[in-house]
Design an enzyme around this catalytic site. Structure first.
Site, PDB file in Angstrom:
ATOM      1  N   ASN A  72      17.706  -8.570 -69.499  1.00  0.00           N
ATOM      2  CA  ASN A  72      18.684  -7.541 -69.850  1.00  0.00           C
ATOM      3  C   ASN A  72      20.029  -8.232 -70.116  1.00  0.00           C
ATOM      4  OD1 ASN A  72      20.894  -5.716 -69.379  1.00  0.00           O
ATOM      5  ND2 ASN A  72      19.442  -4.253 -68.514  1.00  0.00           N
ATOM      6  N   GLU A 115       5.498  -8.266 -64.152  1.00  0.00           N
ATOM      7  CA  GLU A 115       5.342  -6.834 -63.918  1.00  0.00           C
ATOM      8  C   GLU A 115       6.034  -6.432 -62.621  1.00  0.00           C
ATOM      9  OE1 GLU A 115       1.860  -3.464 -63.910  1.00  0.00           O
ATOM     10  OE2 GLU A 115       1.280  -5.585 -63.886  1.00  0.00           O
ATOM     11  N   ASP A 119      17.244  -6.585 -59.255  1.00  0.00           N
ATOM     12  CA  ASP A 119      16.563  -5.337 -59.587  1.00  0.00           C
ATOM     13  C   ASP A 119      17.510  -4.218 -59.199  1.00  0.00           C
ATOM     14  OD1 ASP A 119      13.938  -4.429 -60.751  1.00  0.00           O
ATOM     15  OD2 ASP A 119      14.170  -3.041 -59.085  1.00  0.00           O
TER      16      ASP A 119
HETATM   17  P1  ITT Z   1      15.227  -7.341 -65.982  1.00  0.00           P
HETATM   18  O1  ITT Z   1      14.088  -6.787 -65.153  1.00  0.00           O
HETATM   19  O2  ITT Z   1      14.764  -8.320 -67.028  1.00  0.00           O
HETATM   20  O3  ITT Z   1      16.351  -7.880 -65.160  1.00  0.00           O
HETATM   21  P2  ITT Z   1      15.704  -4.541 -66.642  1.00  0.00           P
HETATM   22  O4  ITT Z   1      16.749  -3.840 -67.454  1.00  0.00           O
HETATM   23  O5  ITT Z   1      14.278  -4.131 -66.880  1.00  0.00           O
HETATM   24  O6  ITT Z   1      15.888  -6.123 -66.843  1.00  0.00           O
HETATM   25  P3  ITT Z   1      15.636  -3.367 -63.990  1.00  0.00           P
HETATM   26  O7  ITT Z   1      14.164  -3.164 -63.955  1.00  0.00           O
HETATM   27  O8  ITT Z   1      16.327  -3.849 -62.753  1.00  0.00           O
HETATM   28  O9  ITT Z   1      16.053  -4.399 -65.117  1.00  0.00           O
HETATM   29  O10 ITT Z   1      16.273  -1.989 -64.463  1.00  0.00           O
HETATM   30  C1  ITT Z   1      17.614  -1.737 -64.267  1.00  0.00           C
HETATM   31  C2  ITT Z   1      18.027  -0.542 -65.110  1.00  0.00           C
HETATM   32  O11 ITT Z   1      18.923   0.261 -64.339  1.00  0.00           O
HETATM   33  C3  ITT Z   1      18.795  -0.999 -66.339  1.00  0.00           C
HETATM   34  O12 ITT Z   1      17.947  -1.181 -67.462  1.00  0.00           O
HETATM   35  C4  ITT Z   1      19.787   0.156 -66.533  1.00  0.00           C
HETATM   36  O13 ITT Z   1      19.162   1.200 -67.240  1.00  0.00           O
HETATM   37  C5  ITT Z   1      20.054   0.608 -65.094  1.00  0.00           C
HETATM   38  N1  ITT Z   1      21.226  -0.108 -64.549  1.00  0.00           N
HETATM   39  C6  ITT Z   1      21.224  -1.108 -63.625  1.00  0.00           C
HETATM   40  N2  ITT Z   1      22.457  -1.574 -63.411  1.00  0.00           N
HETATM   41  C7  ITT Z   1      23.265  -0.860 -64.209  1.00  0.00           C
HETATM   42  C8  ITT Z   1      24.649  -0.887 -64.468  1.00  0.00           C
HETATM   43  O14 ITT Z   1      25.451  -1.776 -63.891  1.00  0.00           O
HETATM   44  N3  ITT Z   1      25.140  -0.011 -65.336  1.00  0.00           N
HETATM   45  C9  ITT Z   1      24.347   0.877 -65.964  1.00  0.00           C
HETATM   46  N4  ITT Z   1      23.029   0.951 -65.822  1.00  0.00           N
HETATM   47  C10 ITT Z   1      22.479   0.087 -64.939  1.00  0.00           C
END
Ligand code: ITT
Length: 191
Positions: free
Chosen positions: A6, A37, A66
């Site tokens: 991300n 996963e 996460d």
């Molecule tokens: P990685 O697993 O590769 O790190 P991901 O986006 O899939 O990337 P997560 O499974 O941890 O990561 O999902 C976190 C989600 O939560 C992220 O995609 C956002 O939609 C939300 N999120 C987390 N932190 C945030 C933030 O600081 N501001 C806004 N949304 C956030």
């Protein structure tokens, strides 16, 4: 090594960790790295799964985050499914606002949570957590940050997360708070 696919997270993590005496490398330096996963039911479990898998793959000390949004009126959803809630940020926001359209202001409380796992290639792992309280607005506003930031009103500032400058967000955010704990663990390792 920062293990995230991300871009928004990677940028914030690199900024927050920039004072540490480490060369911070992100997963983009490993284009062939496999997807991992997220089979855990908590942020901590998923952070551990990601950090240990990528530490083993890269042979580097690895941090994984996460994180997600817990909305009280939705029983804590989307929670660990925050990124799987819909395919893109605009669709995630539209779906959330639609689900919340009949929820009165007093019941719109929510929080961002973040778990950070620090894993050694040997398999040893430590975790840190952070959170920030807020409410879900009725429209999107602001262009900073990523994800659900435009609809999250930060209780302690009264402003949308997406209206905060990155330094301001990092100083109070769930991620900033979890990484502040992580820095306490990392700093003594190699100074
Ligand atoms: P990685 O697993 O590769 O790190 P991901 O986006 O899939 O990337 P997560 O499974 O941890 O990561 O999902 C976190 C989600 O939560 C992220 O995609 C956002 O939609 C939300 N999120 C987390 N932190 C945030 C933030 O600081 N501001 C806004 N949304 C956030």
């Amino acid at each position: 090594m920062i293990a995230t696919k991300n871009a928004g997270k990677a940028k914030e993590m690199a900024e927050i960790l920039s004072d540490l005496p480490y060369e911070v490398v992100s997963l983009s330096a490993y284009p062939d790295a496999p997807d991992v996963e997220e089979t855990g039911s908590t942020f901590v479990e998923n952070a551990i799964i990601k950090a240990t898998a990528y530490a083993q793959y890269t042979g580097e000390l690895t941090l994984a985050d996460d994180s997600g949004l817990e909305v009280d009126a939705l029983g804590g959803a989307p929670g660990v499914y925050s990124s799987r809630f819909a395919p893109s940020d605009p669709e995630r926001i539209a779906k959330l606002l639609d689900l919340m359209k009949d929820v009165p202001d007093k019941d719109r409380t929510a929080r961002f949570k973040c778990a950070v796992a620090i894993a050694e290639p040997t398999g040893s792992v430590r975790t840190c957590e952070g959170k920030i309280e807020g409410t879900i607005a009725r429209d999107a506003r602001g262009s900073n940050g990523f994800g659900y930031d435009p609809v999250f009103v930060v209780t302690e500032t009264g402003r949308r997360m997406a209206e905060l400058e990155s330094g301001e967000k990092n100083s109070i955010s769930h991620r900033g708070r979890a990484l502040a704990e992580a820095i306490k663990i990392l700093r003594p390792c190699r100074v």
